[in-house]
Design a protein around this motif. Structure first.
Motif, PDB file in Angstrom:
ATOM      1  N   GLU A  32       0.829  -1.346   0.217  1.00 10.37           N
ATOM      2  CA  GLU A  32      -0.107  -0.227  -0.204  1.00 10.37           C
ATOM      3  C   GLU A  32       0.788   0.813   0.002  1.00 10.37           C
ATOM      4  OE1 GLU A  32      -0.232  -2.885   2.187  1.00 10.37           O
ATOM      5  OE2 GLU A  32      -2.040  -3.543   1.271  1.00 10.37           O
ATOM      6  N   GLU A  33       1.776   0.868   0.927  1.00  9.97           N
ATOM      7  CA  GLU A  33       2.806   2.136   0.764  1.00  9.97           C
ATOM      8  C   GLU A  33       2.537   3.292  -0.706  1.00  9.97           C
ATOM      9  OE1 GLU A  33       4.112   2.563   5.591  1.00  9.97           O
ATOM     10  OE2 GLU A  33       5.746   1.087   4.021  1.00  9.97           O
ATOM     11  N   VAL A  34       3.837   1.471  -1.294  1.00  8.48           N
ATOM     12  CA  VAL A  34       4.053   1.733  -2.512  1.00  8.48           C
ATOM     13  C   VAL A  34       3.526   2.580  -3.514  1.00  8.48           C
ATOM     14  CG1 VAL A  34       4.868   0.419  -4.208  1.00  8.48           C
ATOM     15  CG2 VAL A  34       6.371  -0.143  -1.976  1.00  8.48           C
ATOM     16  N   GLN A  35       2.530   1.935  -3.576  1.00  8.06           N
ATOM     17  CA  GLN A  35       1.066   2.293  -4.455  1.00  8.06           C
ATOM     18  C   GLN A  35       1.267   3.852  -4.237  1.00  8.06           C
ATOM     19  OE1 GLN A  35      -2.799  -0.064  -5.552  1.00  8.06           O
ATOM     20  NE2 GLN A  35      -2.437  -0.182  -3.919  1.00  8.06           N
ATOM     21  N   ASN A  36       1.572   4.380  -3.191  1.00  7.82           N
ATOM     22  CA  ASN A  36       1.153   6.243  -3.067  1.00  7.82           C
ATOM     23  C   ASN A  36       2.443   6.276  -3.092  1.00  7.82           C
ATOM     24  OD1 ASN A  36      -1.401   6.238  -1.985  1.00  7.82           O
ATOM     25  ND2 ASN A  36      -0.455   4.966   0.358  1.00  7.82           N
ATOM     26  N   LEU A  37       3.440   5.977  -2.503  1.00  5.87           N
ATOM     27  CA  LEU A  37       4.962   6.548  -3.406  1.00  5.87           C
ATOM     28  C   LEU A  37       5.606   6.490  -4.876  1.00  5.87           C
ATOM     29  CD1 LEU A  37       7.183   4.512  -0.543  1.00  5.87           C
ATOM     30  CD2 LEU A  37       6.663   7.591  -0.550  1.00  5.87           C
ATOM     31  N   GLN A  38       5.018   5.667  -5.217  1.00  4.88           N
ATOM     32  CA  GLN A  38       4.856   6.026  -6.953  1.00  4.88           C
ATOM     33  C   GLN A  38       4.132   6.746  -7.657  1.00  4.88           C
ATOM     34  OE1 GLN A  38       6.515   3.722  -8.711  1.00  4.88           O
ATOM     35  NE2 GLN A  38       6.992   1.610  -7.736  1.00  4.88           N
ATOM     36  N   ARG A  39       3.253   7.065  -7.427  1.00  2.00           N
ATOM     37  CA  ARG A  39       2.504   8.031  -7.456  1.00  2.00           C
ATOM     38  C   ARG A  39       3.661   9.874  -7.338  1.00  2.00           C
ATOM     39  NH1 ARG A  39      -2.106   6.537  -3.767  1.00  2.00           N
ATOM     40  NH2 ARG A  39      -3.074   5.324  -5.063  1.00  2.00           N
ATOM     41  N   LYS A  40       4.623   9.994  -5.879  1.00  4.03           N
ATOM     42  CA  LYS A  40       5.475  10.817  -6.480  1.00  4.03           C
ATOM     43  C   LYS A  40       6.617  11.034  -6.794  1.00  4.03           C
ATOM     44  CE  LYS A  40       3.304  11.840  -1.484  1.00  4.03           C
ATOM     45  NZ  LYS A  40       3.693  10.965  -0.010  1.00  4.03           N
ATOM     46  N   LYS A  41       7.522   9.000  -6.747  1.00  2.00           N
ATOM     47  CA  LYS A  41       8.300   9.102  -7.293  1.00  2.00           C
ATOM     48  C   LYS A  41       8.452   7.279  -7.916  1.00  2.00           C
ATOM     49  CE  LYS A  41      13.082  10.200  -6.575  1.00  2.00           C
ATOM     50  NZ  LYS A  41      14.276  10.984  -5.040  1.00  2.00           N
ATOM     51  N   ILE A 130      11.261  -8.771  -9.154  1.00  2.00           N
ATOM     52  CA  ILE A 130      11.617  -7.160  -9.172  1.00  2.00           C
ATOM     53  C   ILE A 130      10.793  -6.558  -9.924  1.00  2.00           C
ATOM     54  CG2 ILE A 130      13.558  -5.105 -10.582  1.00  2.00           C
ATOM     55  CD1 ILE A 130      16.038  -6.808  -9.348  1.00  2.00           C
ATOM     56  N   ILE A 131      10.291  -5.457  -9.429  1.00  3.97           N
ATOM     57  CA  ILE A 131       8.458  -5.526 -10.459  1.00  3.97           C
ATOM     58  C   ILE A 131       8.918  -4.098 -10.951  1.00  3.97           C
ATOM     59  CG2 ILE A 131       6.109  -4.337 -10.375  1.00  3.97           C
ATOM     60  CD1 ILE A 131       6.127  -7.122  -7.990  1.00  3.97           C
ATOM     61  N   SER A 132       9.022  -4.192 -12.293  1.00  5.04           N
ATOM     62  CA  SER A 132       9.094  -2.191 -12.503  1.00  5.04           C
ATOM     63  C   SER A 132       8.289  -1.783 -12.491  1.00  5.04           C
ATOM     64  CB  SER A 132       9.050  -2.584 -14.776  1.00  5.04           C
ATOM     65  OG  SER A 132       7.300  -2.741 -14.311  1.00  5.04           O
ATOM     66  N   GLU A 133       8.862  -0.223 -12.764  1.00  2.00           N
ATOM     67  CA  GLU A 133       7.818   0.762 -12.342  1.00  2.00           C
ATOM     68  C   GLU A 133       6.927   0.793 -13.172  1.00  2.00           C
ATOM     69  OE1 GLU A 133       9.960   4.279 -13.736  1.00  2.00           O
ATOM     70  OE2 GLU A 133      11.556   3.565 -12.013  1.00  2.00           O
ATOM     71  N   ALA A 134       6.172  -0.234 -13.628  1.00  2.00           N
ATOM     72  CA  ALA A 134       4.991  -0.038 -14.560  1.00  2.00           C
ATOM     73  C   ALA A 134       3.961  -1.835 -14.289  1.00  2.00           C
ATOM     74  CB  ALA A 134       5.172  -0.673 -16.139  1.00  2.00           C
ATOM     75  N   ASN A 135       4.855  -1.884 -13.225  1.00  2.00           N
ATOM     76  CA  ASN A 135       3.925  -2.983 -12.433  1.00  2.00           C
ATOM     77  C   ASN A 135       4.059  -4.219 -13.545  1.00  2.00           C
ATOM     78  OD1 ASN A 135       3.447  -1.873 -10.001  1.00  2.00           O
ATOM     79  ND2 ASN A 135       1.839  -0.450 -10.615  1.00  2.00           N
ATOM     80  N   ARG A 136       5.341  -4.540 -13.674  1.00  2.89           N
ATOM     81  CA  ARG A 136       5.797  -5.654 -14.429  1.00  2.89           C
ATOM     82  C   ARG A 136       6.977  -6.641 -14.478  1.00  2.89           C
ATOM     83  NH1 ARG A 136       7.775  -3.185 -18.956  1.00  2.89           N
ATOM     84  NH2 ARG A 136       9.788  -3.696 -17.922  1.00  2.89           N
ATOM     85  N   ILE A 137       6.458  -8.068 -13.782  1.00  8.98           N
ATOM     86  CA  ILE A 137       7.239  -8.586 -13.421  1.00  8.98           C
ATOM     87  C   ILE A 137       8.480  -8.549 -14.087  1.00  8.98           C
ATOM     88  CG2 ILE A 137       8.380 -11.012 -12.439  1.00  8.98           C
ATOM     89  CD1 ILE A 137       5.070 -10.999 -11.462  1.00  8.98           C
ATOM     90  N   ASP A 138       9.719  -8.288 -14.283  1.00 12.64           N
ATOM     91  CA  ASP A 138      11.017  -7.927 -14.916  1.00 12.64           C
ATOM     92  C   ASP A 138      11.650  -9.976 -14.359  1.00 12.64           C
ATOM     93  OD1 ASP A 138      10.094  -5.981 -16.518  1.00 12.64           O
ATOM     94  OD2 ASP A 138      11.393  -4.523 -15.210  1.00 12.64           O
ATOM     95  N   GLU A 139      12.094  -9.746 -12.872  1.00 13.86           N
ATOM     96  CA  GLU A 139      13.074 -10.548 -12.375  1.00 13.86           C
ATOM     97  C   GLU A 139      12.151 -11.551 -11.684  1.00 13.86           C
ATOM     98  OE1 GLU A 139      16.309 -11.143 -13.975  1.00 13.86           O
ATOM     99  OE2 GLU A 139      16.487  -9.138 -14.658  1.00 13.86           O
ATOM    100  N   GLN A 140      12.418 -12.575 -11.694  1.00 20.12           N
ATOM    101  CA  GLN A 140      11.888 -13.873 -11.297  1.00 20.12           C
ATOM    102  C   GLN A 140      13.026 -14.591 -10.458  1.00 20.12           C
ATOM    103  OE1 GLN A 140       8.324 -16.095 -12.284  1.00 20.12           O
ATOM    104  NE2 GLN A 140       7.338 -15.785 -10.095  1.00 20.12           N
ATOM    105  N   VAL A 141      13.945 -14.434  -9.548  1.00 14.05           N
ATOM    106  CA  VAL A 141      14.846 -15.706  -8.881  1.00 14.05           C
ATOM    107  C   VAL A 141      14.140 -16.913  -7.517  1.00 14.05           C
ATOM    108  CG1 VAL A 141      17.318 -15.718  -7.896  1.00 14.05           C
ATOM    109  CG2 VAL A 141      16.199 -13.994  -9.499  1.00 14.05           C
ATOM    110  N   ALA A 142      14.098 -17.842  -7.769  1.00 11.68           N
ATOM    111  CA  ALA A 142      13.667 -18.649  -6.470  1.00 11.68           C
ATOM    112  C   ALA A 142      14.984 -19.048  -6.251  1.00 11.68           C
ATOM    113  CB  ALA A 142      12.577 -19.487  -7.302  1.00 11.68           C
TER     114      ALA A 142
END
Length: 167
Positions: A32-41, A130-142
């Motif tokens: 939830e915090e990230v959603q709000n922070l993404q609006r600013k930066k 790792i999720i991009s600024e556009a909310n796309r999964i770019d990296e997934q390391v299991a």
């Protein structure tokens, strides 16, 4: 008396160790915090999917994330979220609510953990996403990542995706 002094000293040393480690832990955010922070930066997000019983997850929390270089990269260039895959808390993200799903009498997995950590048909712990600024999964390391491997992953991502490391 000697045992009491030894016990006290042991507890005191453990306290110092824990306090010292927290000093170098990266800033944690909720989804939830990230959603709000993404609006600013805008910044990519690193999500660490773990369980409390996973020894490799514990080792990453204790050793990988507490390294000063890793902390700096995470704090400067990413939003960092830790997701307990067995958490029973609801998470609201992008207008959707994700919940814990019971899968047996005593076990289950959070829907968001399943969404983020499923690779090749299964979920494994730990998984770093790792999720991009556009909310796309770019990296997934299991797998377990030590400090060096984790740092290399982050630096490679920043270079590959052209993310400003001083965001």
């Amino acid at each position: 008396m000697e045992k009491i002094v030894g016990l006290f000293f042991g507890v005191f040393l453990m306290h110092l160790t824990v306090v010292g480690q927290k000093k170098y832990f990266p800033k944690l955010h909720t989804f939830e915090e990230v959603q709000n922070l993404q609006r600013k930066k805008k910044k990519p997000m690193v999500v660490f999917v773990y369980t409390k019983w996973c020894k490799f997850c514990y080792a990453m929390k204790k050793n990988t994330f507490t390294h000063p270089t890793v902390k700096k990269i995470l704090d400067d260039s990413f939003y960092f979220v830790m997701l307990d895959a067995e958490s029973k808390e609801e998470i609201r993200l992008q207008g959707r609510t994700f919940c814990y799903k019971q899968s047996g009498k005593t076990s289950g997995v959070h829907e968001l953990a399943t969404l983020l950590a499923t690779k090749k048909g299964g979920v494994s712990y730990p998984t770093t996403v790792i999720i991009s600024e556009a909310n796309r999964i770019d990296e997934q390391v299991a797998t377990f990542l030590n400090q060096k491997n984790f740092e290399e992953l982050l630096v490679k991502y920043l270079k590959l995706y052209g993310v400003d490391s001083q965001s």
